[in-house]
Enzyme design. Structure first.
Site, mmCIF file in Angstrom:
data_model
loop_
_atom_site.group_PDB
_atom_site.id
_atom_site.type_symbol
_atom_site.label_atom_id
_atom_site.label_comp_id
_atom_site.label_asym_id
_atom_site.label_seq_id
_atom_site.Cartn_x
_atom_site.Cartn_y
_atom_site.Cartn_z
ATOM 1 N N GLN A 1 24.636 13.269 -24.012
ATOM 2 C CA GLN A 1 26.537 13.155 -23.563
ATOM 3 C C GLN A 1 25.645 12.377 -22.475
ATOM 4 O O GLN A 1 25.128 12.173 -21.433
ATOM 5 C CB GLN A 1 26.904 14.256 -22.951
ATOM 6 N N LYS B 1 33.283 18.165 -28.481
ATOM 7 C CA LYS B 1 32.769 18.327 -29.659
ATOM 8 C C LYS B 1 31.990 19.465 -30.571
ATOM 9 O O LYS B 1 31.922 20.143 -30.638
ATOM 10 C CB LYS B 1 31.198 17.451 -29.351
ATOM 11 N N ASP C 1 24.761 9.828 -32.806
ATOM 12 C CA ASP C 1 25.759 9.000 -32.056
ATOM 13 C C ASP C 1 24.878 7.454 -32.724
ATOM 14 O O ASP C 1 26.143 6.733 -32.382
ATOM 15 C CB ASP C 1 24.541 8.464 -30.711
#
Ligand code: NAP
Length: 296
Positions: free
Chosen positions: A96, A52, A119
């Protein structure tokens, strides 16, 4: 059979985003900024975050990785989330997952400012998705919709079977495919581990989206001639011939299923790169939202 090439499609998206960033900078703006919080030393999570961050660099975003020890308390992480919520130099951030077992993931996700939740996991963003309101769509379903759109796959009036009902893939995927949009307007069946007669059900599908995390689960005898098959699965399988010592295997028996499909994705050049491109799209959106409007 045609491959739905997520590598090519995501490269196209990254180029578009890079151009936009160049325009922002040329007109005196600062680049969008994504932060990623990595708790502990899980190998897969470290890889995902590294990808990412590399993607951010490639398109010209600023990025920050925040590493926290696996032993941190839930409160330490909540403090970090509120710090990131307040930090105006950061447009969006991700925590994460998975987190260490002693930390309540839901509590952390609930603490994220929905405007920075790139997200798309916060209740407000999930609710907006359900209502068809502007939102951050979680990266994997968003990437699959983009892959279908850019490849001009007809979905209207088709029967779409989604296998797997997770909050981050299967459930939002089913909502998006049933929405009055293009792609969308499909008649959707959301299947899961308690679904009866799965093979018969899959054989009625014009579009199969498989997200269950079971290697090569979808076999050729479950697929109708001409179906479109999207393989979301990504399971690490030990492989001593690979430098990393493993390879990623999808949920679809690709070699046998491909002979029956009109279109099919492959692992890892299908959904994976599209998921990564979606996070960049959401970060650019966050940059604009946090600057121009309070409407997520
Ligand atoms: P998940 O949380 O692991 O849940 C799996 C889902 O599959 C559950 O809904 C489960 O049903 C269903 N399931 C399990 N066995 C089944 C069976 N035999 N028949 C029908 N349904 C079954 O799902 P996830 O997080 O969405 O992950 C799924 C896969 O996608 C994993 O391999 C993951 O690594 C991969 N993934 C890839 C990407 C990418 O970017 N490529 C992104 C996200 C996830 P129940 O609800 O009844 O238990």
């Amino acid at each position: 059979m045609q491959l739905l090439d997520g590598n090519a499609c995501s490269e196209e998206i990254r180029k578009e985003i890079k151009n936009e960033v160049e325009n922002i900078i040329a007109t005196g703006g600062r680049p969008p900024h994504l932060a990623a919080v990595l708790v502990g030393n899980d190998g897969a999570s470290q890889n995902y975050v590294a990808f990412k961050i590399r993607d951010c660099e490639e398109v010209g975003f600023d990025s920050t990785t925040i590493r926290m020890d696996a032993s941190i308390t839930e409160q330490d992480l909540l403090n970090k989330v509120s710090e990131l919520n307040e930090n105006t130099a950061i447009d969006g951030f991700i925590i994460q997952l998975p987190l260490p077992a002693h930390i309540n993931e839901s509590k952390i996700v609930l603490a994220i400012d929905p405007k920075k939740d790139v997200d798309g996991f916060c209740p407000e963003n999930v609710g907006n998705l359900n209502l068809g309101l502007p939102t951050y769509v979680s990266a994997t379903p968003n990437g699959i919709m983009e892959l279908l759109r850019r490849n001009k796959i007809t979905t209207e009036g088709k029967h779409c079977v989604v296998l797997g009902r997770s909050n981050i893939v299967g459930t939002p995927m089913a909502i998006l495919m049933s929405r009055n949009t293009d792609p969308g307007n499909a008649t959707v069946t959301l299947a899961h581990s308690r679904t009866k007669n799965l093979k018969e059900l899959c054989l009625t599908a014009d579009i199969l989206i498989v997200a269950i995390g079971k290697t090569e689960f979808l076999t050729a005898d479950m697929v109708k001639e001409g179906a479109v098959v999207i393989d979301v699965g990504q399971t690490r399988v030990p492989d001593s011939t690979k430098k990393a010592g493993f390879r990623n295997v999808g949920d679809v028996d690709f070699e046998n299923v491909k002979t029956k499909c009109s279109y099919i994705t492959y692992v890892t050049g299908g959904v994976g790169p599209m998921t990564r491109a979606s996070l960049l799209q959401n970060t650019l959106k966050a940059y604009r939202i946090n600057r121009e409007t309070s409407d997520v």
